[in-house]
Design an enzyme around this catalytic site. Structure first.
Site, PDB file in Angstrom:
ATOM      1  N   ALA A  17       0.822  -1.213   0.000  1.00 55.09           N
ATOM      2  CA  ALA A  17       0.000   0.000   0.000  1.00 55.09           C
ATOM      3  C   ALA A  17       0.857   1.263   0.000  1.00 55.09           C
ATOM      4  CB  ALA A  17      -0.933  -0.009   1.198  1.00 55.09           C
ATOM      5  N   HIS A  18       1.955   1.249  -0.760  1.00 53.28           N
ATOM      6  CA  HIS A  18       2.831   2.418  -0.880  1.00 53.28           C
ATOM      7  C   HIS A  18       2.761   2.955  -2.295  1.00 53.28           C
ATOM      8  CE1 HIS A  18       5.137   1.897   2.994  1.00 53.28           C
ATOM      9  NE2 HIS A  18       4.524   0.725   2.893  1.00 53.28           N
ATOM     10  N   HIS A  51       9.238  -5.233   2.562  1.00 50.47           N
ATOM     11  CA  HIS A  51       8.809  -4.775   1.235  1.00 50.47           C
ATOM     12  C   HIS A  51       9.952  -5.018   0.249  1.00 50.47           C
ATOM     13  CE1 HIS A  51       4.886  -2.997   2.211  1.00 50.47           C
ATOM     14  NE2 HIS A  51       5.426  -2.723   3.393  1.00 50.47           N
ATOM     15  N   HIS A  91       7.012  -7.251   9.150  1.00 51.68           N
ATOM     16  CA  HIS A  91       5.856  -8.138   8.959  1.00 51.68           C
ATOM     17  C   HIS A  91       6.195  -9.338   8.061  1.00 51.68           C
ATOM     18  CE1 HIS A  91       5.334  -5.550   5.441  1.00 51.68           C
ATOM     19  NE2 HIS A  91       4.730  -4.603   6.127  1.00 51.68           N
ATOM     20  N   ARG A 140      12.909 -24.438  -3.896  1.00 46.95           N
ATOM     21  CA  ARG A 140      14.143 -24.268  -4.663  1.00 46.95           C
ATOM     22  C   ARG A 140      14.699 -22.854  -4.512  1.00 46.95           C
ATOM     23  NH1 ARG A 140      11.119 -27.260  -8.591  1.00 46.95           N
ATOM     24  NH2 ARG A 140      11.916 -29.387  -8.787  1.00 46.95           N
ATOM     25  N   GLY A 163      -5.480 -12.546  11.795  1.00 46.45           N
ATOM     26  CA  GLY A 163      -6.296 -13.514  11.080  1.00 46.45           C
ATOM     27  C   GLY A 163      -6.465 -13.199   9.615  1.00 46.45           C
ATOM     28  N   ASP A 172       0.759  -2.944  12.796  1.00 44.02           N
ATOM     29  CA  ASP A 172       0.757  -2.298  11.480  1.00 44.02           C
ATOM     30  C   ASP A 172      -0.573  -1.568  11.289  1.00 44.02           C
ATOM     31  OD1 ASP A 172       1.679  -1.447   9.006  1.00 44.02           O
ATOM     32  OD2 ASP A 172       1.276  -3.344   7.981  1.00 44.02           O
ATOM     33  N   ALA A 212      -3.841  -2.925   3.200  1.00 43.63           N
ATOM     34  CA  ALA A 212      -3.245  -1.623   3.531  1.00 43.63           C
ATOM     35  C   ALA A 212      -3.171  -1.452   5.042  1.00 43.63           C
ATOM     36  CB  ALA A 212      -4.058  -0.492   2.893  1.00 43.63           C
ATOM     37  N   GLY A 213      -2.189  -2.109   5.652  1.00 38.31           N
ATOM     38  CA  GLY A 213      -2.108  -2.066   7.100  1.00 38.31           C
ATOM     39  C   GLY A 213      -3.223  -2.897   7.708  1.00 38.31           C
TER      40      GLY A 213
END
Length: 381
Positions: A134-135, A189, A210, A221, A243, A268, A303-304
């Site tokens: 979400a950046h 990220h 996260h 692999r 969840g 987050d 988004a968070g």
């Protein structure tokens, strides 16, 4: 001076284990070894008494943003999370224009100096466009050490963590710069390979932002960053236990391989935490929150979260089946250690801040104390 308080009867989770029918004495703002015979006593039989929660990664709550809000907005978000047991919070910024981030950092630094927040975390703009989440992709940039230093300097010593895609040009040099300045370098990220991630850890990266989210999946692999971050004893892995971000099996996998000593629960959280569904902004990005799940209005990326740490605690015990003592380490002791604040917070020991949470036998929050004062008074519930 505030009267001495003695909390008795609860199952008290200490660094050495759980004490049934335990006793915690609070004198002023600190936990004390003993108290006077006529001290105010509160019987918490049938409850759990655990340390206040410590959130390393949080963007806001209560309808207010740490990322782009005013000082009043930040305090509103802080107080929202405090009422859910988070007695210590690091304010996280998201990707934005570098000058704008520096100005916001200056305001957040003042709040950190006042003790309202525990410092600043920059999540972006030095992240991979392949794993941007979400950046805003147009604002992303390679981690030039000079630009990383500019943001760190803008915090006046209050920077605590920077999330980087360390495989990008300048990534390893930026990790070394952060380590030299006592700032946590977090891998996140990222589109890094297993080998690239190992090089980042050797350069000084100590946190996985996260884990599992916004990085390549674990492959047999091509194991990617997840395997490198889980297996290295120098790394603490953040987990969002709402969840939505993680299947319970993924969470248990992380605990099994990293161990309870290397896990940190985070929220987050964005503005909707503790507030409700609706439309919000996360930095410049519009977010739609429905049924408690935050996603970008365009594209649908997560988004968070709208998580609060009391819910993460309850879920960890009742859904994921984790021992209470392990959850306390992940939600209090480990993040306190990462912040270098474990001499003051993160456990219920004499001399430390009287930051604590009272939970009922179903692990619902019924009380929160911060520095000796009730934020949520269990006697009023």
């Amino acid at each position: 001076m505030a009267p001495t308080k003695v909390l008795t009867g609860a199952r008290v989770v200490l660094p050495t284990g759980t004490v049934d029918g335990g006793r915690v004495t609070v004198e002023g703002t600190r936990i004390a070894s003993t108290g006077p015979e006529n001290a105010e006593t509160l019987d918490l039989s049938g409850h759990w008494l655990v340390p206040g929660f410590v959130d390393l990664h949080n963007h806001g709550g209560g309808g207010a943003s740490f990322t782009s809000g005013t000082a009043e907005d930040v305090l509103k978000g802080v107080h929202t999370h405090r009422a859910h047991g988070t007695t210590t919070v690091v304010a996280s910024a998201v990707t934005g224009d570098l000058d704008l981030l520096a100005r916001q950092a200056g305001m957040l630094a003042e709040l950190a100096q006042q003790g309202d927040i525990a410092g600043i975390h920059f999540e972006g703009p030095f992240i991979s466009p392949c794993r941007k989440g979400a950046h805003d992709e147009q604002l992303l940039r390679d981690p030039d050490p000079a630009e990383v230093r500019k943001l760190i300097d803008a915090t006046h010593g209050q920077a605590r963590m920077v999330t980087l895609a360390t495989e990008l040009p300048g990534g390893l040099d930026s990790v070394r710069l952060l380590a030299e300045h006592g700032v946590i370098a977090a891998v996140g990220h990222t589109d890094a390979t297993y080998e690239q991630t190992l090089r980042a850890i050797d350069a000084g990266a100590t946190v996985a932002t996260h884990l599992f989210n916004a990085m390549p999946p674990l492959g047999h692999r091509s194991p990617g960053p997840i395997a490198a971050l889980l297996e290295d004893e120098r790394v603490t892995v953040e987990l969002i236990n709402d969840g939505t971000h993680l299947h319970p099996a993924a969470l248990r996998l992380a605990f099994h391989h990293a161990g309870a000593a290397r896990v940190a629960f985070i929220t987050d959280a964005m503005d909707a935490a503790g507030f409700g569904d609706g439309r919000y902004l996360l930095g410049p990005m519009e977010v739609e929150v429905a049924d408690g799940v935050a996603r970008l209005a365009e594209g649908g990326s997560i988004a968070g979260s709208t998580l609060t740490l009391d819910r993460a605690f309850q879920r960890a015990v009742t859904v994921d089946g984790l021992p209470v003592e392990d959850v306390v380490r992940a939600i209090s002791a480990n993040p306190a250690r990462l912040l270098g604040m474990d001499d003051r917070i993160g456990s219920l020991e004499p001399g430390k801040d009287a930051d604590l949470v009272v939970l009922d036998d179903g692990f619902d929050l019924v009380g929160v104390m911060r520095r000796g004062e009730w934020v949520v008074d269990p006697r009023l519930g």
